[in-house]
Design an enzyme around this catalytic site. Structure first.
Site, PDB file in Angstrom:
ATOM      1  N   GLU A  42      20.666  10.586  32.794  1.00  0.00           N
ATOM      2  CA  GLU A  42      19.380  11.144  33.227  1.00  0.00           C
ATOM      3  C   GLU A  42      18.255  10.742  32.280  1.00  0.00           C
ATOM      4  OE1 GLU A  42      19.338  12.228  36.122  1.00  0.00           O
ATOM      5  OE2 GLU A  42      21.494  12.438  36.353  1.00  0.00           O
ATOM      6  N   TYR A  61      24.519   2.735  42.482  1.00  0.00           N
ATOM      7  CA  TYR A  61      24.871   2.929  41.084  1.00  0.00           C
ATOM      8  C   TYR A  61      25.706   1.753  40.552  1.00  0.00           C
ATOM      9  CZ  TYR A  61      23.504   7.885  41.481  1.00  0.00           C
ATOM     10  OH  TYR A  61      22.811   9.054  41.670  1.00  0.00           O
TER      11      TYR A  61
END
Length: 614
Positions: A355, A439
């Site tokens: 993050e 991803y």
């Protein structure tokens, strides 16, 4: 047509074309006053909003996102989840059934616009699910600004995805995607993607936000707290100032970020520390037996930011907050909302590393992640893998940080459900396919580029990408332009194969012939994606010798790599299925020979890539 007139025409045409294609970005300034009713999980909002049109176009309408309108039965998000069943996002469903379908009426998300004005004039609006179309009273001309004012109230929804009340860890309010937010306008037009649960896009904006809330609450946010001495949690000597309703006003500011997010809870603990070279980090979490890993985080977070600053470009904002408040992890301006409970520090740091890296590959390098999620999630995953490899070096001495990602990719390919990475984020049919397209293939896009051009060139490409595009909105074309310039290679073929298709790489050793003074190897391309090949041998005295077989489509060959020196052989034409090379080693001198000793190549079948010489 005369030559002189033709020359003038071409000059004018080139000037007009340059103006049409010149880069620009919109900007905005928000000033908000928010009054929270913590008992009812509602709030009232007032907003003054200055919008600057830096585009060459005159705008007659603008669009706002009303994300919370998605959190109710029969919303588009609910319909999408129900339609995907068990193939969808597991966080949005229970036993294959949409969780949104059972949200009680009093916990449905809602952003109710009372009115909106432009320079004092009432405006007509049309709410289309999570998008609000606003018809302007006067056009916003190119290179001019206008001011909107509006009032609204909102119901904080049951937390289903990212935002909402009373998450599974007991956090009272996670306030993300919580205000009417202007949509981005760029060369592709308005970014008016419906909110189905995935990604975002927005103009860089300044925020001045005052939040009134019950005095017992502590707020964590992405921004600068302007009055820490007047609120709970940040200053031990604070003198809390309440109004007649026993509420406290929290004053937050932030400049040049994509959005403003905050979270509120009565049991938050605040821990802060400075990273040399920036930023000041805040850890905002509930201190209990399940969050012990947060107590160990400071040295790891410090080293993490130092690695990111050195390798990927300097974090430009003064602060960053890790806030316990999400349903997994989700990035916002100068902060992230993550789950707080973790079994160990490595697990917590894995979430923080991912993050946190979004501050580079979503915030500072703000690609349109609804259109190109692989640039956002994939580049972030690459940075996560790179930093975690250094923070927690593997005990088994894996030769590169991405070997486990490559193995996961190979296992997924066997399922036969892969979807192209080029698809829009919300339009993948299968949740796992979205994950691997965005991803994993986005991460391996960079890993494969490192293999093709050399790791030093990849590092320089990432550095120049940051230097040229931080605090802007780059696209994949911008990144590829830099990669080609740094490497001198043509790389368009690779991006087309890797991002636009689901074709795979599969090379193998077809035959080995041992001769009196040499060994001849026949390699075969059994896949659909052509690649250059690093072929290596290990001699019986443990010496590794590498031969680079260039791919003709790059036209310039790799000249260095951190994985060792190599000898460059004649190129392999992409139309040719087999390639023969002869090396000056006999069978008695060889221990192992194979394709890609560094284990970076995303070859889907490794069984025929190595030969043990016996």
């Amino acid at each position: 047509m005369s030559k002189g007139f033709l020359g003038l025409f071409l000059l004018l045409f080139s000037i007009v074309s340059a103006q049409q294609n010149a880069y620009y970005q919109q900007s905005a300034k928000y000033r908000m006053d928010i009054d929270v009713n913590a008992e009812k999980f509602t709030y009232e909002g007032k907003q003054t909003f200055e919008y600057t049109n830096n585009s060459p176009d005159e705008l007659n309408v603008v669009y706002f996102h009303l994300y919370w309108n998605a959190f109710k039965p029969n919303s588009m998000m609910d319909q999408r989840v129900a339609g995907q069943g068990k193939n969808g996002d597991s966080r949005l469903q229970k036993n294959g059934i949409s969780r949104l379908a059972s949200i009680p009426k009093d916990q449905e998300g809602a952003q109710n616009i009372h009115w909106i004005k432009q320079n004092g004039k009432d405006l007509k609006v049309e709410v289309q699910e999570t998008i609000m179309k606003v018809y302007l009273a006067e056009p916003i001309k190119s290179h001019s600004s206008t001011t909107f004012t509006m009032e609204w109230d909102a119901v904080i929804p049951q937390q289903i995805r990212r935002s909402g009340r009373n998450n599974n860890e007991g956090v009272d309010m996670t306030m993300t995607q919580w205000y009417p937010k202007i949509a981005e306008y760029d060369y592709d037009g308005w970014a008016t993607f419906d909110y189905i649960g995935r990604e975002f896009h927005a103009p860089f904006s300044d925020f001045d936000v005052t939040i009134k809330i019950n005095k017992e609450y502590v707020i964590g946010a992405g921004g600068i707290l302007e009055n820490p001495a007047e609120v709970k949690g940040y200053d031990p000597a604070a003198k809390i100032k309440t109004d007649k309703d026993k509420k406290v006003s929290w004053k937050w500011t932030a400049k040049n970020i994509l959005d403003f997010a905050w979270s509120a809870d009565r049991d938050y603990t605040i821990k802060s520390f400075d990273v040399q070279g920036g930023p000041k980090v805040y850890l905002v979490y509930q201190k209990n037996d399940k969050t012990k890993a947060w107590e160990e985080a400071q040295p790891y977070v410090t080293k993490y930011f130092q690695i990111m600053n050195a390798h990927f470009g300097k974090y430009v904002y003064p602060t960053y907050a890790f806030i316990q408040g999400g349903d997994g992890g989700m990035e916002y301006g100068m902060c992230t909302m993550i789950l707080g409970e973790a079994k160990n520090i490595e697990g917590l740091m894995g979430l923080m590393a991912h993050e946190g890296a979004h501050s580079w590959y979503q915030q500072m390098l703000a690609t349109n992640e609804s259109m190109r999620p692989w640039m956002d999630e994939g580049f972030t995953s690459y940075a996560e893998g790179y930093t975690m490899y250094q923070l927690f070096p593997p005990a088994d001495q894996i030769p590169n940080p991405f070997a486990k990602t490559l193995e996961a990719y190979r296992n997924f390919i066997k399922k036969g459900i892969e979807e192209p990475a080029v698809w829009l984020g919300d339009h993948h049919d299968n949740g796992s396919a979205y994950t691997y397209a965005s991803y994993v293939k986005g991460e391996l896009y960079l890993v494969q580029l490192g293999y093709i051009m050399g790791e030093q060139n990849l590092a320089e490409t990432l550095k120049q990408y940051y230097d040229q595009w931080n605090l802007k909105h780059p696209s994949d074309r911008d990144f590829l332009h830099i990669a080609q310039k740094v490497s001198g290679m043509d790389l368009k073929w690779f991006q087309n194969y890797w991002i636009n298709t689901t074709k795979t790489i599969d090379y193998g050793i077809k035959d080995v012939k041992y001769e009196a003074k040499s060994t001849t190897i026949i390699l075969v391309n059994k896949g659909q994606v052509p690649m250059p090949i690093d072929f290596s041998v290990m001699t019986t005295d443990k010496k590794v010798v590498t031969y680079q077989i260039p791919l003709n489509m790059t036209h310039t060959w790799k000249d260095k790599d951190i994985y060792g020196d190599f000898t460059t052989l004649k190129y392999w034409p992409w139309t040719q299925k087999e390639y023969t090379l002869t090396i000056p080693y006999t069978k008695s001198q060889l221990a192992v020979l194979g394709i890609d000793f560094s284990q970076r190549l995303a070859d889907v079948n490794m069984e025929d890539n190595f030969v043990d010489v016996k």
